[in-house]
Scaffold this active site. Structure first.
Site, PDB file in Angstrom:
ATOM      1  N   GLN A 150       0.829  -1.200   0.000  1.00 53.57           N
ATOM      2  CA  GLN A 150       0.000   0.000   0.000  1.00 53.57           C
ATOM      3  C   GLN A 150       0.864   1.252   0.000  1.00 53.57           C
ATOM      4  OE1 GLN A 150      -2.391  -0.428   3.563  1.00 53.57           O
ATOM      5  NE2 GLN A 150      -0.732   0.199   4.915  1.00 53.57           N
ATOM      6  N   HIS A 182       1.229  -4.606   3.117  1.00 54.96           N
ATOM      7  CA  HIS A 182      -0.020  -4.768   3.862  1.00 54.96           C
ATOM      8  C   HIS A 182      -0.149  -6.213   4.329  1.00 54.96           C
ATOM      9  CE1 HIS A 182      -4.663  -4.041   4.178  1.00 54.96           C
ATOM     10  NE2 HIS A 182      -4.164  -4.647   5.240  1.00 54.96           N
ATOM     11  N   PHE A 211      -0.667  -4.738  14.272  1.00 58.60           N
ATOM     12  CA  PHE A 211      -0.863  -4.940  12.834  1.00 58.60           C
ATOM     13  C   PHE A 211      -0.367  -6.318  12.420  1.00 58.60           C
ATOM     14  CE2 PHE A 211       0.516  -3.125   8.429  1.00 58.60           C
ATOM     15  CZ  PHE A 211      -0.550  -3.758   7.813  1.00 58.60           C
ATOM     16  N   HIS A 227      -2.499  -9.157  13.686  1.00 53.58           N
ATOM     17  CA  HIS A 227      -3.731  -9.303  12.889  1.00 53.58           C
ATOM     18  C   HIS A 227      -3.448 -10.051  11.595  1.00 53.58           C
ATOM     19  CE1 HIS A 227      -7.430  -8.279  10.747  1.00 53.58           C
ATOM     20  NE2 HIS A 227      -6.662  -7.874   9.747  1.00 53.58           N
ATOM     21  N   GLU A 228      -2.364  -9.688  10.918  1.00 54.84           N
ATOM     22  CA  GLU A 228      -2.052 -10.340   9.645  1.00 54.84           C
ATOM     23  C   GLU A 228      -1.736 -11.823   9.841  1.00 54.84           C
ATOM     24  OE1 GLU A 228      -2.282  -9.018   6.475  1.00 54.84           O
ATOM     25  OE2 GLU A 228      -3.328  -7.492   7.657  1.00 54.84           O
ATOM     26  N   LYS A 256      -5.225 -13.658  10.979  1.00 54.50           N
ATOM     27  CA  LYS A 256      -6.244 -13.751   9.928  1.00 54.50           C
ATOM     28  C   LYS A 256      -5.744 -14.492   8.698  1.00 54.50           C
ATOM     29  CE  LYS A 256      -9.501 -11.077   7.125  1.00 54.50           C
ATOM     30  NZ  LYS A 256     -10.067  -9.730   6.835  1.00 54.50           N
ATOM     31  N   HIS A 257      -4.524 -14.239   8.277  1.00 55.09           N
ATOM     32  CA  HIS A 257      -4.020 -14.774   7.009  1.00 55.09           C
ATOM     33  C   HIS A 257      -2.902 -15.801   7.185  1.00 55.09           C
ATOM     34  CE1 HIS A 257      -6.362 -11.754   4.876  1.00 55.09           C
ATOM     35  NE2 HIS A 257      -5.834 -10.814   5.651  1.00 55.09           N
TER      36      HIS A 257
END
Length: 226
Positions: free
Chosen positions: A34, A61, A111, A114-115, A118-119
């Site tokens: 990003q 990102h 951050f 979270h990444e 989730k991923h």
């Protein structure tokens, strides 16, 4: 005895199902970068990391497992939370290449957590936590978006450029057609926000995208300074 055997078989089946759920298959990765100027130039605004204002460069990102039909797995293994100690040797590079611009300002752990949750947990069959973040950092070295755009005369100078010229510049540099996502600045203009390239399931090599994200951009898009 028969009941005990049935119970054992049931528990084994449940364990196998649990493992299969946590280690879901996927078809490819989206590697997403990003532009910080576009993240910040919105009504939501941004906050700089505790380490200070990032460099004027595209930041990571995420590295997102995806299916060929455009859907994706998420939050695959809540039993393996983000552990900062596993990437302690990567932190300096991550603060430079994967900074958080969310408010309030932070050191990036929220951050990155979270990444991973989730991923990253959906790629555990291929990459553990350290491997996941290392793969993204290595891809950032391969895909130098700012250099690719500048080589085609496209600069983050608050000017507008055609969507086709941006896509072509990245395609010329990488050999693959990217996905381009825009957001809106405070004046309501489309601006270059995120760039998607596709990566094989090992997390190492660029590939043709089986499906491109449904990013909405006008034919002319703004490239804000940062």
């Amino acid at each position: 005895m028969a009941l005990e055997l049935f119970t054992l078989r049931l528990l084994s089946a449940l364990c196998l199902l649990s493992v299969q759920t946590f280690a879901q298959d996927f078809d490819f990765f989206y590697f997403v970068q990003q532009w910080p100027g576009s993240y910040c130039d919105t009504q939501q605004s941004c906050c700089y990391p505790s380490s200070g204002k990032p460099a004027a460069d595209f930041g990571i990102h995420g590295l997102w497992p995806n299916y060929n039909d455009g859907s994706y797995p998420s939050n695959c293994d809540p039993g393996v939370p983000f552990n900062p100690s596993k990437i302690s040797d990567l932190v300096d590079s991550m603060q430079t290449n994967w900074p958080s611009l969310a408010c309030p300002s932070s050191d990036g752990d929220t951050f990155w957590s979270h990444e991973w949750t989730k991923h990253g947990t959906c790629s555990e069959s291929v990459l553990d936590e350290r491997g996941y973040f290392s793969a993204a950092l290595n891809l950032k070295k391969q895909v130098n978006l700012l250099e690719a755009l500048r080589n085609s005369g496209i600069e983050p100078n608050d000017q507008s450029y055609s969507l086709n010229s941006i896509s072509q510049a990245i395609s010329d540099a990488t050999g693959y057609t990217p996905g381009i996502e825009c957001n809106r600045d405070e004046s309501g203009n489309d601006q270059l926000y995120q760039v998607y390239v596709c990566v094989d399931t090992s997390g190492t090599s660029l590939i043709d995208c089986p499906v491109l994200p449904h990013g909405k951009c006008s034919s002319q898009i703004h490239f804000p300074s940062f």
